[in-house]
Design a protein around this motif. Structure first.
Motif, PDB file in Angstrom:
ATOM      1  N   ALA A   1       0.829  -1.202   0.000  1.00  0.00           N
ATOM      2  CA  ALA A   1       0.000   0.000   0.000  1.00  0.00           C
ATOM      3  C   ALA A   1       0.871   1.262   0.000  1.00  0.00           C
ATOM      4  O   ALA A   1       0.573   2.229  -0.708  1.00  0.00           O
ATOM      5  N   GLY A   2       1.939   1.240   0.762  1.00  0.00           N
ATOM      6  CA  GLY A   2       2.829   2.399   0.814  1.00  0.00           C
ATOM      7  C   GLY A   2       3.498   2.673  -0.524  1.00  0.00           C
ATOM      8  O   GLY A   2       3.576   3.814  -0.982  1.00  0.00           O
ATOM      9  N   HIS A   3       3.989   1.611  -1.157  1.00  0.00           N
ATOM     10  CA  HIS A   3       4.653   1.770  -2.453  1.00  0.00           C
ATOM     11  C   HIS A   3       3.652   2.267  -3.496  1.00  0.00           C
ATOM     12  O   HIS A   3       3.964   3.175  -4.276  1.00  0.00           O
ATOM     13  N   LEU A   4       2.455   1.700  -3.493  1.00  0.00           N
ATOM     14  CA  LEU A   4       1.432   2.148  -4.435  1.00  0.00           C
ATOM     15  C   LEU A   4       1.129   3.627  -4.228  1.00  0.00           C
ATOM     16  O   LEU A   4       1.085   4.394  -5.191  1.00  0.00           O
ATOM     17  N   SER A   5       0.935   4.028  -2.993  1.00  0.00           N
ATOM     18  CA  SER A   5       0.610   5.433  -2.711  1.00  0.00           C
ATOM     19  C   SER A   5       1.715   6.368  -3.184  1.00  0.00           C
ATOM     20  O   SER A   5       1.441   7.394  -3.822  1.00  0.00           O
ATOM     21  N   ARG A   6       2.960   6.013  -2.882  1.00  0.00           N
ATOM     22  CA  ARG A   6       4.081   6.862  -3.303  1.00  0.00           C
ATOM     23  C   ARG A   6       4.189   6.939  -4.825  1.00  0.00           C
ATOM     24  O   ARG A   6       4.334   8.017  -5.398  1.00  0.00           O
ATOM     25  N   GLN A   7       4.102   5.787  -5.478  1.00  0.00           N
ATOM     26  CA  GLN A   7       4.240   5.751  -6.936  1.00  0.00           C
ATOM     27  C   GLN A   7       3.055   6.437  -7.628  1.00  0.00           C
ATOM     28  O   GLN A   7       3.236   7.134  -8.627  1.00  0.00           O
ATOM     29  N   PHE A   8       1.867   6.239  -7.106  1.00  0.00           N
ATOM     30  CA  PHE A   8       0.672   6.849  -7.694  1.00  0.00           C
ATOM     31  C   PHE A   8       0.766   8.373  -7.594  1.00  0.00           C
ATOM     32  O   PHE A   8       0.503   9.091  -8.551  1.00  0.00           O
ATOM     33  N   ARG A   9       1.168   8.859  -6.426  1.00  0.00           N
ATOM     34  CA  ARG A   9       1.308  10.314  -6.240  1.00  0.00           C
ATOM     35  C   ARG A   9       2.381  10.869  -7.178  1.00  0.00           C
ATOM     36  O   ARG A   9       2.211  11.933  -7.764  1.00  0.00           O
ATOM     37  N   GLN A  10       3.459  10.159  -7.330  1.00  0.00           N
ATOM     38  CA  GLN A  10       4.527  10.614  -8.216  1.00  0.00           C
ATOM     39  C   GLN A  10       4.047  10.651  -9.672  1.00  0.00           C
ATOM     40  O   GLN A  10       4.349  11.589 -10.404  1.00  0.00           O
ATOM     41  N   ALA A  11       3.280   9.646 -10.075  1.00  0.00           N
ATOM     42  CA  ALA A  11       2.825   9.561 -11.463  1.00  0.00           C
ATOM     43  C   ALA A  11       1.664  10.494 -11.770  1.00  0.00           C
ATOM     44  O   ALA A  11       1.609  11.103 -12.842  1.00  0.00           O
ATOM     45  N   TYR A  12       0.717  10.653 -10.834  1.00  0.00           N
ATOM     46  CA  TYR A  12      -0.521  11.380 -11.117  1.00  0.00           C
ATOM     47  C   TYR A  12      -0.720  12.650 -10.291  1.00  0.00           C
ATOM     48  O   TYR A  12      -1.710  13.350 -10.475  1.00  0.00           O
ATOM     49  N   GLY A  13       0.191  12.918  -9.367  1.00  0.00           N
ATOM     50  CA  GLY A  13       0.113  14.169  -8.616  1.00  0.00           C
ATOM     51  C   GLY A  13      -0.827  14.164  -7.434  1.00  0.00           C
ATOM     52  O   GLY A  13      -1.030  15.200  -6.804  1.00  0.00           O
ATOM     53  N   GLU A  14      -1.422  13.033  -7.116  1.00  0.00           N
ATOM     54  CA  GLU A  14      -2.291  12.926  -5.944  1.00  0.00           C
ATOM     55  C   GLU A  14      -2.346  11.476  -5.498  1.00  0.00           C
ATOM     56  O   GLU A  14      -1.986  10.568  -6.251  1.00  0.00           O
ATOM     57  N   SER A  15      -2.808  11.264  -4.294  1.00  0.00           N
ATOM     58  CA  SER A  15      -2.873   9.908  -3.748  1.00  0.00           C
ATOM     59  C   SER A  15      -4.018   9.130  -4.395  1.00  0.00           C
ATOM     60  O   SER A  15      -4.953   9.728  -4.947  1.00  0.00           O
ATOM     61  N   PRO A  16      -3.973   7.794  -4.318  1.00  0.00           N
ATOM     62  CA  PRO A  16      -5.085   7.006  -4.849  1.00  0.00           C
ATOM     63  C   PRO A  16      -6.423   7.368  -4.196  1.00  0.00           C
ATOM     64  O   PRO A  16      -7.449   7.447  -4.861  1.00  0.00           O
ATOM     65  N   TYR A  17      -6.417   7.629  -2.891  1.00  0.00           N
ATOM     66  CA  TYR A  17      -7.653   7.983  -2.197  1.00  0.00           C
ATOM     67  C   TYR A  17      -8.199   9.313  -2.707  1.00  0.00           C
ATOM     68  O   TYR A  17      -9.395   9.458  -2.957  1.00  0.00           O
ATOM     69  N   SER A  18      -7.317  10.280  -2.889  1.00  0.00           N
ATOM     70  CA  SER A  18      -7.748  11.582  -3.406  1.00  0.00           C
ATOM     71  C   SER A  18      -8.318  11.443  -4.808  1.00  0.00           C
ATOM     72  O   SER A  18      -9.347  12.053  -5.152  1.00  0.00           O
ATOM     73  N   TYR A  19      -7.681  10.631  -5.632  1.00  0.00           N
ATOM     74  CA  TYR A  19      -8.177  10.396  -6.991  1.00  0.00           C
ATOM     75  C   TYR A  19      -9.554   9.738  -6.943  1.00  0.00           C
ATOM     76  O   TYR A  19     -10.472  10.135  -7.677  1.00  0.00           O
ATOM     77  N   LEU A  20      -9.731   8.751  -6.060  1.00  0.00           N
ATOM     78  CA  LEU A  20     -11.020   8.082  -5.903  1.00  0.00           C
ATOM     79  C   LEU A  20     -12.094   9.084  -5.488  1.00  0.00           C
ATOM     80  O   LEU A  20     -13.191   9.115  -6.060  1.00  0.00           O
ATOM     81  N   MET A  21     -11.797   9.916  -4.511  1.00  0.00           N
ATOM     82  CA  MET A  21     -12.792  10.891  -4.053  1.00  0.00           C
ATOM     83  C   MET A  21     -13.124  11.901  -5.146  1.00  0.00           C
ATOM     84  O   MET A  21     -14.277  12.312  -5.280  1.00  0.00           O
TER      85      MET A  21
END
Length: 149
Positions: free
Chosen positions: A45-65
């Protein structure tokens, strides 16, 4: 010219992140959390969150919301559902959290948006209306002016 192992790893991670983003886009109304999303692409989960934020500029949760709020805006503009019904339809389980996040992204509470935006997009092509009504991310919505009169 062969690709270096680091490049191949980076491309594989980008493909995984795209699958996560596509899943969020597709299943926004389902109960999703970062741990479940990470398990689906074999990442922590930590790696996904870091990589997602780096790639898309926001966390997965923020993108979902953001996806949920976009859909909520469309449902509220229709005007045939209450704010509570919209909240649960888009996958939120807490009306308070939904209303707070909606106000952060859109600038007004969902009840005010429902009242004021029902007719706001009439006569506008759907492709333009979607762009005009897209929520602003990262608390960028302007704060309402205080009524001092």
């Amino acid at each position: 010219m062969p690709t270096r192992p680091a490049d191949a790893l980076h491309l594989r991670d980008l493909a995984r992140l795209r699958r996560v983003r596509d899943r969020i886009d597709r299943e926004y109304a389902q109960p999703l959390d970062v741990e479940a999303l990470a398990r689906g692409v074999h990442m922590s989960a930590g790696h996904l969150s870091r990589q997602f934020r780096q790639a898309y500029g926001e966390s997965p949760y923020s993108y979902l919301m953001t996806r949920r709020i976009e859909r909520a805006m469309a449902l509220l503009r229709r005007g045939d559902l209450s704010v509570t019904e919209v909240c649960f339809t888009v996958g939120c389980s807490s009306l308070g959290t939904f209303s707070t996040r909606f106000a952060e992204l859109v600038g007004v509470p969902p009840s005010v948006y429902r009242r004021d935006a029902a007719n706001a997009t009439q006569g506008i092509p759907a492709c333009v209306a979607r762009q005009v009504t897209k929520p602003v991310r990262n608390r960028e919505a302007p704060a309402p002016e205080p009524d001092l009169a």
